[in-house]
Motif scaffolding. Structure first.
Motif, PDB file in Angstrom:
ATOM      1  N   UNK A 142       4.301  -3.916  30.116  1.00  0.00           N
ATOM      2  CA  UNK A 142       5.212  -2.988  30.009  1.00  0.00           C
ATOM      3  C   UNK A 142       6.552  -3.804  29.800  1.00  0.00           C
ATOM      4  N   UNK A 143       7.272  -3.577  28.820  1.00  0.00           N
ATOM      5  CA  UNK A 143       8.387  -4.328  28.401  1.00  0.00           C
ATOM      6  C   UNK A 143       9.577  -4.101  29.406  1.00  0.00           C
ATOM      7  N   UNK A 144      10.368  -4.894  29.838  1.00  0.00           N
ATOM      8  CA  UNK A 144      11.388  -4.711  30.719  1.00  0.00           C
ATOM      9  C   UNK A 144      12.441  -3.939  29.968  1.00  0.00           C
ATOM     10  N   UNK A 145      13.258  -3.517  30.663  1.00  0.00           N
ATOM     11  CA  UNK A 145      14.454  -2.734  29.987  1.00  0.00           C
ATOM     12  C   UNK A 145      15.742  -3.715  30.042  1.00  0.00           C
ATOM     13  N   UNK A 146      16.357  -3.677  29.009  1.00  0.00           N
ATOM     14  CA  UNK A 146      17.783  -4.295  29.079  1.00  0.00           C
ATOM     15  C   UNK A 146      18.658  -3.423  28.209  1.00  0.00           C
ATOM     16  N   UNK A 147      19.389  -2.447  28.792  1.00  0.00           N
ATOM     17  CA  UNK A 147      20.036  -1.355  28.175  1.00  0.00           C
ATOM     18  C   UNK A 147      21.142  -1.835  27.277  1.00  0.00           C
ATOM     19  N   UNK A 148      21.200  -1.522  26.265  1.00  0.00           N
ATOM     20  CA  UNK A 148      22.469  -1.881  25.165  1.00  0.00           C
ATOM     21  C   UNK A 148      22.820  -0.626  24.444  1.00  0.00           C
ATOM     22  N   UNK A 149      24.038  -0.354  24.257  1.00  0.00           N
ATOM     23  CA  UNK A 149      24.672   0.745  23.925  1.00  0.00           C
ATOM     24  C   UNK A 149      25.249   0.380  22.483  1.00  0.00           C
ATOM     25  N   UNK A 150      24.836   1.318  21.630  1.00  0.00           N
ATOM     26  CA  UNK A 150      25.088   1.352  20.259  1.00  0.00           C
ATOM     27  C   UNK A 150      25.789   2.702  19.896  1.00  0.00           C
ATOM     28  N   UNK A 151      27.085   2.631  19.505  1.00  0.00           N
ATOM     29  CA  UNK A 151      28.030   3.940  19.431  1.00  0.00           C
ATOM     30  C   UNK A 151      28.342   3.944  18.173  1.00  0.00           C
ATOM     31  N   UNK A 210      18.632   1.731  13.485  1.00  0.00           N
ATOM     32  CA  UNK A 210      19.177   0.239  13.876  1.00  0.00           C
ATOM     33  C   UNK A 210      19.354  -0.827  12.471  1.00  0.00           C
ATOM     34  N   UNK A 211      18.096  -0.414  11.780  1.00  0.00           N
ATOM     35  CA  UNK A 211      18.262  -1.505  10.553  1.00  0.00           C
ATOM     36  C   UNK A 211      19.196  -1.184   9.916  1.00  0.00           C
ATOM     37  N   UNK A 212      19.498  -0.003   9.288  1.00  0.00           N
ATOM     38  CA  UNK A 212      20.252   0.534   8.011  1.00  0.00           C
ATOM     39  C   UNK A 212      21.778   0.379   8.784  1.00  0.00           C
ATOM     40  N   UNK A 213      22.103   0.340   9.908  1.00  0.00           N
ATOM     41  CA  UNK A 213      23.223   0.266  10.286  1.00  0.00           C
ATOM     42  C   UNK A 213      23.763  -1.130  10.471  1.00  0.00           C
ATOM     43  N   UNK A 214      22.745  -2.017  10.297  1.00  0.00           N
ATOM     44  CA  UNK A 214      23.290  -3.351  10.315  1.00  0.00           C
ATOM     45  C   UNK A 214      23.150  -4.089   9.042  1.00  0.00           C
ATOM     46  N   UNK A 215      24.235  -4.395   8.336  1.00  0.00           N
ATOM     47  CA  UNK A 215      24.389  -4.904   6.920  1.00  0.00           C
ATOM     48  C   UNK A 215      23.844  -6.291   6.850  1.00  0.00           C
ATOM     49  N   UNK A 216      23.917  -6.970   8.079  1.00  0.00           N
ATOM     50  CA  UNK A 216      23.594  -8.323   7.934  1.00  0.00           C
ATOM     51  C   UNK A 216      22.078  -8.414   7.815  1.00  0.00           C
ATOM     52  N   UNK A 217      21.138  -7.494   8.075  1.00  0.00           N
ATOM     53  CA  UNK A 217      19.558  -7.685   7.985  1.00  0.00           C
ATOM     54  C   UNK A 217      19.186  -7.706   6.663  1.00  0.00           C
ATOM     55  N   UNK A 218      18.216  -8.288   6.480  1.00  0.00           N
ATOM     56  CA  UNK A 218      17.590  -8.132   4.911  1.00  0.00           C
ATOM     57  C   UNK A 218      17.476  -6.971   4.471  1.00  0.00           C
ATOM     58  N   UNK A 219      18.023  -6.750   3.217  1.00  0.00           N
ATOM     59  CA  UNK A 219      17.522  -5.395   2.492  1.00  0.00           C
ATOM     60  C   UNK A 219      18.500  -4.183   2.703  1.00  0.00           C
ATOM     61  N   UNK A 220      19.365  -4.280   3.892  1.00  0.00           N
ATOM     62  CA  UNK A 220      20.062  -3.032   4.279  1.00  0.00           C
ATOM     63  C   UNK A 220      20.798  -2.685   3.211  1.00  0.00           C
TER      64      UNK A 220
END
Length: 710
Positions: free
Chosen positions: A13-22, A592-602
């Motif tokens: 069971x992975x712990x939860x670390x809430x992060x908001x993305x708006x 999440x991936x397509x919103x982040x231009x720094x990720x490979x190939x986005x």
């Protein structure tokens, strides 16, 4: 095999670390984004706990895995040779050896200059004059991973450029060897993209490097014997939507730089005899126009053949048209093959005396030969085959003046065949058929084309293969991809026999987003029409149930990478239609991936999916289908997700987050498994035996989940 044994290891069971993305006024709370940091020991510990859990839940399948691995091994001729291809004074071929993971690339001398019949080589007999160019087993020694990125020999046959990746991160080290002496050359270039191209002077080699997003963006020229610091930057593409490629025309007369996004391309050329010269643009980039070029000599004149989807007479040639132009003036275009709504032109290869066209009609690949005459073009001849489903394509044809066309042919039930097509006579000469040991008989199996009807009335092709006499309803594995205009064409698989012989049916849903039915098929399965890909797959599954071929309790869905996005979407859309879902390196957290231009190939991907950063409609649409965001509190099928820690295309974090959220949210007790290769990239493990073991692991799970291994 009996029922599922009680797990020895509890489900992590992975712990939860809430992060908001708006974005665009919408806030998404992501509890598992912390899993992205693989330098965090907690992340590695979680992945290893998932691996331990998966191992415990699949422990009872050990004997079945070993049986399937043994079947694959026993059907494969482990010591084998490819059909030699002629280039210059040599026959080039590859070898495999029993007990060895990787291929060995070799050559042997040609006896007579006018001999075009490849020698029949035997693994048991020494080959006179054989020279080993690359032994993958030697290069892989001491490494968990090995991939060959380039193997390029100079036209005169004296020098070799090759590159290797031993991490799985698709960064290669380029090295050189003198083939006359067998000695290594001191030059070494690290951090390159795959591929290397020599100029005809045999002194200069061109290679590519990538930016921080893994995008090939820069072409370099290296002069043998000089330090890397002296390498010249030939071209750099700053626009993050565009990839860069490098090569040469088949004639070897021109070097080419290819620059392309998903929807736009530009090509530059330079005479290979002038490698330090300036490249010239063939057709300046025009948004939405893709094209490729080939060099042909027609009536004694150098001409470019340009395959493009631009506007002709006011109409967009979406399935491409073929024109030719003088090299001196590529704007002077003459139409050779007009646009056709039912034929997707895919490639053209030029030889001294003929052209070879590859195209697609009625969801099948086609091949045609077009002779060149003194006055221009002769009569085009399409090659015909007698199977309902098949794949055909041009093979390795390095020689410009060859009287033969090397080609490959296969189907779901026909092992791969290598032919030489004699241009003058039209004779088809079988050079090799993939050996399948153990008495394989194609007549024991059958393949068919079926059609489902989508919600909007579109007919969706389904390819079906099974062992003759399979009783319906049968356990069934339904495969899908449906992105990037990639087509899932009929092909033979030794490993698949282990499913078919256990009474399982294998089917492919040729959903929109792929290229099987032309460019329109792709366009209506991307961007703001992407959901067609998912609903088409569901329509195919329902059709297979409605026609009595299978039942939801016996059907497994299968897809990888962008096909893994399809799996995640289908799991949310129609969880009751499947007993299980197999998702390889799945793209299940696309927003999440397509919103982040720094990720490979986005940034490159925005032409495929849309840009959710800039466009609220795109954001809302992706938000409505993203598998991760739409996990719900309902009963899901059994799920097996497989990923790789070093994957640079679909990061391991996507399936890791997806599984964590599914485990926290879903109802029911269907097993949910995540398996992470801790030393591999997007293609998974390297080495053929390791790949066979991976397939055996997946197939054992598939058979067990579909109730097909009792």
């Amino acid at each position: 095999m009996g029922g599922m044994s009680s797990p020895v290891t509890p489900a992590p069971v992975a712990k939860k670390v809430p992060q908001e993305r708006t974005h665009h006024g919408d806030t998404f709370v992501d509890d598992y984004e912390w899993l992205r940091d693989k330098s965090n020991p907690e992340v590695i510990a979680h992945l290893e706990a998932e691996n331990a859990y998966t191992a415990s839940r699949t422990e009872h399948l050990g004997p079945l895995r070993e049986a399937i691995f043994g079947e694959i091994k026993s059907r494969t001729q482990e010591t084998d040779l490819s059909v030699p291809s002629r280039m210059g004074r040599w026959w080039y071929y590859s070898r495999s050896f029993e007990g060895k993971q990787y291929g060995v690339h070799c050559r042997c001398p040609i006896d007579a200059p006018d001999d075009w019949t490849p020698p029949v080589l035997s693994a048991e007999v020494d080959i006179p004059g054989e020279q080993v160019l690359i032994d993958g087993n030697e290069l892989a020694e001491g490494h968990d991973f090995f991939a060959l990125g380039a193997m390029s020999v100079t036209l005169d046959g004296t020098l070799l450029a090759y590159s290797v990746d031993t991490e799985g991160d698709e960064r290669y080290t380029l090295r050189f060897a003198n083939l006359d002496t067998g000695e290594a050359i001191a030059d070494e270039i690290t951090g390159t993209a795959p591929g290397a191209t020599w100029s005809v002077d045999n002194r200069h080699v061109f290679y590519l490097t990538v930016d921080e997003s893994w995008r090939p963006d820069t072409v370099w020229r290296h002069e043998l014997g000089t330090d890397r610091s002296a390498d010249v930057q030939v071209f750099h593409e700053p626009d993050e939507r565009f990839w860069v490629g490098f090569g040469s025309t088949r004639s070897e007369k021109y070097l080419t730089i290819w620059i392309g996004s998903k929807i736009t391309s530009e090509i530059r050329y330079l005479e290979s005899s002038d490698p330090e010269g300036e490249f010239t643009v063939v057709w300046p980039r025009e948004e939405g126009v893709e094209y490729g070029i080939e060099h042909a000599v027609v009536g004694g004149e150098d001409r470019f053949l340009i395959l493009h989807n631009g506007v002709v007479d006011g109409v967009k040639a979406e399935n491409f048209t073929l024109v030719d132009t003088p090299v001196a003036d590529p704007t002077d275009r003459r139409t050779l093959i007009p646009h056709r709504a039912n034929v997707r032109l895919e490639e053209v290869d030029a030889f001294a005396g003929h052209l070879v066209l590859g195209y697609r009609r009625d969801a099948l690949t086609r091949l045609a030969v077009w002779p060149l005459t003194e006055s221009g073009y002769g009569e085009l001849r399409e090659l015909e085959f007698d199977e309902e489903l098949y794949s055909v394509g041009a093979g390795s044809n390095p020689e410009w003046e060859s009287p033969l066309l090397r080609m490959g042919y296969t189907s779901f039930i026909t092992p791969s065949r290598i032919f030489d097509y004699e241009i003058a006579s039209g004779a088809l000469l079988l050079r090799k058929e993939q050996p399948v040991l153990g008495g394989y008989d194609p007549a024991d199996y059958e393949q068919h084309r079926d059609w489902a009807v989508a919600a909007d009335g579109t007919r969706i092709p389904i390819s079906i293969v099974q062992r003759r006499g399979t009783t319906a309803p049968a356990p069934l594995l339904l495969y899908g991809y449906g992105s990037y205009e990639s087509s899932i064409d009929p092909g033979f698989s030794v490993a698949r026999l282990s499913l078919l012989d256990r009474g399982m049916v294998f089917a492919v849903a040729h959903v929109r987003g792929g290229g099987e039915m032309g460019r329109h098929w792709y366009d209506t399965g991307k961007m703001l029409s992407k959901k067609n890909t998912f609903t088409d797959f569901v329509s195919c599954a329902r059709h297979l149930v409605d026609t009595g071929r299978t039942t939801p309790q016996r059907m497994i869905a299968d897809g990888g990478s962008a096909g893994g996005l399809l799996m995640g979407a289908v799991a949310n859309l129609a969880p009751d239609l499947f007993a299980g879902i197999l998702a390889n390196v799945p793209f299940v957290d696309p927003l999440t991936s397509i919103l982040d231009p720094s990720l490979p190939l986005t940034v490159i991907e925005w032409d495929e999916w849309g840009n959710p950063l800039a466009d609220k409609d795109v954001y809302d649409y992706m938000r409505s289908y993203s598998p991760y965001e739409n996990v719900g509190a309902h009963d899901y099928p059994a799920i097996l997700a497989i990923t790789s820690i070093n994957d640079t295309r679909v990061l391991y974090v996507e399936p890791a987050k997806w599984v964590a959220k599914l485990r926290d949210t879903k109802t029911g007790d269907s097993p949910l498994l995540l398996k992470t290769e801790m030393s591999a990239g997007h293609g998974g493990v390297s080495g053929r035996y390791e790949k066979w073991r991976e397939v055996a692991f997946e197939y054992a799970w598939v058979l067990d989940t579909a109730g097909a291994c009792a």
